[in-house]
Design an enzyme around this catalytic site. Structure first.
Site, PDB file in Angstrom:
ATOM      1  N   LYS A  99     -55.053   5.986  12.200  1.00 57.09           N
ATOM      2  CA  LYS A  99     -54.208   5.907  11.006  1.00 57.09           C
ATOM      3  C   LYS A  99     -54.973   5.045  10.012  1.00 57.09           C
ATOM      4  O   LYS A  99     -55.054   3.818  10.158  1.00 57.09           O
ATOM      5  CB  LYS A  99     -52.842   5.286  11.351  1.00 57.09           C
ATOM      6  CG  LYS A  99     -51.955   5.108  10.134  1.00 57.09           C
ATOM      7  CD  LYS A  99     -50.659   4.393  10.472  1.00 57.09           C
ATOM      8  CE  LYS A  99     -49.987   3.921   9.190  1.00 57.09           C
ATOM      9  NZ  LYS A  99     -48.765   3.155   9.440  1.00 57.09           N
ATOM     10  N   GLY A 160     -42.432  -1.334   4.388  1.00 57.46           N
ATOM     11  CA  GLY A 160     -41.462  -2.382   4.684  1.00 57.46           C
ATOM     12  C   GLY A 160     -40.380  -2.565   3.647  1.00 57.46           C
ATOM     13  O   GLY A 160     -39.555  -3.469   3.769  1.00 57.46           O
ATOM     14  N   GLY A 188     -41.687   3.086   3.957  1.00 53.89           N
ATOM     15  CA  GLY A 188     -40.688   2.950   2.906  1.00 53.89           C
ATOM     16  C   GLY A 188     -39.305   3.461   3.253  1.00 53.89           C
ATOM     17  O   GLY A 188     -38.377   3.292   2.461  1.00 53.89           O
ATOM     18  N   ASN A 209     -41.398   1.984  11.084  1.00 57.05           N
ATOM     19  CA  ASN A 209     -41.420   0.797  11.927  1.00 57.05           C
ATOM     20  C   ASN A 209     -40.308  -0.175  11.537  1.00 57.05           C
ATOM     21  O   ASN A 209     -39.362  -0.412  12.272  1.00 57.05           O
ATOM     22  CB  ASN A 209     -42.795   0.130  11.841  1.00 57.05           C
ATOM     23  CG  ASN A 209     -43.016  -0.935  12.900  1.00 57.05           C
ATOM     24  OD1 ASN A 209     -44.147  -1.220  13.272  1.00 57.05           O
ATOM     25  ND2 ASN A 209     -41.976  -1.550  13.440  1.00 57.05           N
ATOM     26  N   SER A 210     -40.407  -0.719  10.300  1.00 52.52           N
ATOM     27  CA  SER A 210     -39.477  -1.784   9.912  1.00 52.52           C
ATOM     28  C   SER A 210     -38.023  -1.349   9.993  1.00 52.52           C
ATOM     29  O   SER A 210     -37.159  -2.142  10.390  1.00 52.52           O
ATOM     30  CB  SER A 210     -39.784  -2.234   8.477  1.00 52.52           C
ATOM     31  OG  SER A 210     -41.121  -2.627   8.352  1.00 52.52           O
TER      32      SER A 210
END
Lengths: 264, 70
Positions: A99, A160, A188, A209-210
């Protein structure tokens, strides 16, 4: 069609890819990853600090999950940094997947498009299977695809931020103009509805993720995202009805009581 | 005795100054836990090359291991 995500010829049975960072503790990370049904997880490399504990535990937990590993080059600001970190990742994680993150601005962590192209070209020539984290700029994405990046990972919003899709026009255009590329929205997203939205547009997958790790209940949120991704994919395959600016009754008008036909 | 022994030299090890007694990269690595990967002056050094690497004063050595990431 419903669940298979193709990444450089390899098939994943989930269209959701999750990150491994920011969870309240490793056990919750492990549960969230497992119950989401995702088959690939992102991770990274940092300087080893022998005095800090926990690194080995993380690595063991990730290995126990037996997921496909997608190492990132997060934090890199130059082509050389990104290429070197990718090469280190390939040796440790034994995968050609990378990535590719190359940051051009520290405020919004926006990818640096020119250096991204240069790094992608070098890595592809070195045998990597590059998944560039990029903006939703159509021309940049076309150039990356023409270089040989079969998978592109445009942002929905800054990493994030949890803002969701800031520019739906740009993402729709990407899907329309690059019909053969594997397009994964990365970064996002904050809510499952955001993931559902991009899957309804026809995106091939979602990486986040976040939104999961920072939820009050990461395990439950991981499952919610998994369901949203599946729902969005089904909706895309089903095909949405056409929009119109006026009402159209769904209940038949014919036979409506209380209505009197005027005499001829 | 090899020339590289007992010759103190200062390098940057993971961003901090480190004074080494041996200039051989392979002498430094046992203190790190596997898995790790190595970069010297910003360039990747494959594991197969460790034994041939001699460090010089001022070299920047990075030794990295897996961590969580998004």
């Amino acid at each position: 069609m419903q669940t298979e995500l193709n990444i450089y010829g390899e098939t994943l049975n989930s269209r959701l890819i999750l990150g491994s960072a920011l969870y309240p503790n490793p056990a919750l990370m492990q549960q969230a990853l497992q119950l989401s049904g995702c088959e690939a997880v992102t991770l990274s490399l940092r300087r080893q600090a022998p005095e800090q504990q926990g690194g080995e535990q993380f690595w063991q937990m990730i290995r126990d999950l037996k997921l496909r590993l997608l190492p990132n080059t997060a934090g890199c600001h130059s082509v050389q940094q990104a290429v070197t970190l990718a090469q280190m990742s390939r040796e440790i994680f034994q995968t050609n997947w990378i990535k590719l993150e190359l940051i051009g601005d520290d405020y919004n962590l926006q990818p640096e498009p020119i250096l991204l192209l240069q790094a992608a070209e070098q890595l592809l020539a070195d045998g990597f299977e590059v998944l560039p984290y990029c903006t939703d700029d159509l021309v940049l994405c076309k150039r990356l695809y023409e270089l040989g990046c079969k998978v592109l990972m445009p942002w929905a919003a800054p990493i994030g931020s949890g803002l969701g899709v800031l520019n739906p026009y740009a993402l729709r255009t990407l899907r329309e103009r690059l019909p053969d590329a594997t397009l994964i929205v990365d970064a996002g997203l904050g809510l499952p509805s955001h993931a559902c939205q991009v899957m309804e547009m026809g995106f091939d997958g979602v990486l986040l993720n976040s939104a999961v790790a920072l939820a009050k209940d990461p395990v439950l949120m991981a499952q919610a995202f998994s369901q949203a991704v599946s729902a969005g994919r089904s909706a895309f395959l089903a095909g949405a009805m056409p929009k119109q600016d006026f009402a159209s009754p769904s209940t038949p008008v014919l036979g409506m009581p209380f209505w009197l036909q005027e005499a001829p | 005795m090899a020339e590289h022994m007992n010759t103190e030299l200062s390098i940057w090890l993971n961003g901090k100054t480190e004074v080494l007694n041996s200039s051989q990269l392979s002498d430094l690595l046992p203190r790190f836990k596997a898995p790790f990967a190595v970069a010297l002056n910003g360039r990747f050094v494959a594991a197969a090359q460790y034994s041939g690497i001699e460090l010089k004063a001022g070299d920047q050595l990075d030794i990295v291991s897996p961590i969580a990431g998004g």
